[in-house]
Design an enzyme around this catalytic site. Sequence first.
Site, mmCIF file in Angstrom:
data_model
loop_
_atom_site.group_PDB
_atom_site.id
_atom_site.type_symbol
_atom_site.label_atom_id
_atom_site.label_comp_id
_atom_site.label_asym_id
_atom_site.label_seq_id
_atom_site.Cartn_x
_atom_site.Cartn_y
_atom_site.Cartn_z
ATOM 1 C CE LYS A 95 -4.263 -2.107 1.573
ATOM 2 N NZ LYS A 95 -3.694 -3.405 1.661
HETATM 3 C C1 LIG Z 1 -4.163 -4.776 0.970
HETATM 4 C C2 LIG Z 1 -3.186 -5.930 0.892
HETATM 5 C C3 LIG Z 1 -3.770 -6.806 -0.140
HETATM 6 C C4 LIG Z 1 -4.907 -6.790 -0.846
HETATM 7 O O1 LIG Z 1 -4.904 -5.730 -1.985
HETATM 8 P P1 LIG Z 1 -6.036 -5.096 -2.699
HETATM 9 O O2 LIG Z 1 -5.728 -4.024 -3.663
HETATM 10 O O3 LIG Z 1 -7.096 -4.841 -1.694
HETATM 11 O O4 LIG Z 1 -6.669 -6.497 -3.383
HETATM 12 C C5 LIG Z 1 -2.881 -8.045 -0.295
HETATM 13 N N1 LIG Z 1 -1.627 -8.059 0.580
HETATM 14 C C6 LIG Z 1 -1.373 -7.127 1.538
HETATM 15 C C7 LIG Z 1 -0.310 -7.401 2.240
HETATM 16 C C8 LIG Z 1 -2.167 -5.957 1.464
HETATM 17 O O5 LIG Z 1 -1.797 -5.302 2.569
#
Ligand SMILES: *Cc1c(COP(=O)(O)O)cnc(C)c1O
Length: 495
Positions: A111
């Site tokens: 993120k």
């Molecule tokens: C947020 C997240 C995901 C999922 O990603 P999306 O864009 O919501 O599908 C997968 N792995 C980690 C470690 C995350 O923080």
Amino acid sequence: MRYISTRGGDEVSSARAIVRGIAPDGGLYVPESLPVLSRSEVRALADMDYPSRAAMILQKMLPDFTGEELLEMARKAYARFEGDFPCPARELEKTGVRVLELFHGPTMAFKDMALQMLPHLLRSAALKTGEKREIAILTATSGDTGKAALEGFRDCEGTSVTVFYPKGGVSRVQETQMVTSRGENTHVIAVRGNFDDAQTGVKRLFTDEKFIAHMNEKGRVLSSANSINLGRLAPQVAYYFSAAADMLKEGRADWDRPADVCVPTGNFGNILACWYAKRMGAPIGRLICASNANRVLTDFIRTGVYDRRREFFKTESPSMDILISSNLERFLWEIGGAEKVKGWMTSLSRDGVFRLDEKERQILSSDFLCGCADDGETMAEIKRVYEADGYVLDPHTAVASAVLRGLEKDPGRTVLLVSTASPFKFGPVVCLSLGIGLSDPADAFEAAERLKETCGLSVPLPFEELKSLPVRHRAECGKEDMGEAVLAALEGRAG
Ligand SMILES: *Cc1c(COP(=O)(O)O)cnc(C)c1O
């Protein structure tokens, strides 16, 4: 290039879409048509540094910003990543995949790739649309997103960020990460209540007229850093182009031999960005949507029926524990258009289910493959990949790796496995999977030490620092007093 709501109407500029976050009719902003890069433009990315690559892609998607503006933002954003390249790829020979590591940012999860850019985009978009007030971000967190927002917005001029977390409801590492946050404009408040209380409280503040008026008087306007914001989606498209350009240069992919991409999925944001990259001309083949035991997307892609009326599992890959994948709405719009989307979303909120017709389901499954893995399979996969290649996966990435194992390989194609978190972030379960004993099975700091000794990994700096950083945030409030707590924090009376 204009953006429109997935529920019809409301055509806006890219800057306006970022400032608004969500369309007034409750829809998500989607590009009216996607820009397409020429093959030479894609190839040329390989000779640029990452900020230049990102600026190039963002300029195509967000035409309200100049190339120079975007480059300056990207330089600031990606300077906060560890190492000389923010999203390197590693080849795992025995496992037969190429891992795209998206976790070298300040919170050790993917993120950061978007949340480090969003504050700059948001601030600049606000100025472009005539908004001069300070942008005050409010968010409730169950652990990870709050820290990523704090890190993204910290010391970004013209913004502030206030994060609420449930006191006693997050892990020790998560709490330490938040209460040691630096930055003059960051605020962290523990709520005496659970995550739902914190989230409900924040939602209430967004519609509390007295609170909003009070904020306005002080020259502040409320905003959120939601994963549906276009300013989070667009920076994610950039790393798929970046990875594709490197594969082209190394002869690992081409337009007649595109790379397949496997993404551990929750809200469908990351994999949607990959699909946009493919549509915009990146040499990408099949998209593999990997889920954990919360397999609502696996069932949807297989059957065309999206059904959230099911048991919710808490898993070892918690960021994928999701039953409503909000970014899916953007893809649904591509399949069916605004009228269909409205119908589907109404059924989903009224009945908890909607279904595609056969033609629509075929469009979906022509682009996406899918699969799921439960915790047992995920932990076995961590062990297997470590034994084969000496590489340690975090549990989210391991879900995706386990799903790949169940699919038939096309030997001519490179498979890109998208890695969304550092194994250090989930040290205890990683140690358990690898058979590394801990004296306290929940202690992430001990787990980090053991991973370092046993697997020869170096501990990421943001993790290493945690033990020595001073606590800077001590504010606490009841679930009824969150508005007062925000005002106190912003006026420097607390925290
Ligand atoms: C947020 C997240 C995901 C999922 O990603 P999306 O864009 O919501 O599908 C997968 N792995 C980690 C470690 C995350 O923080």
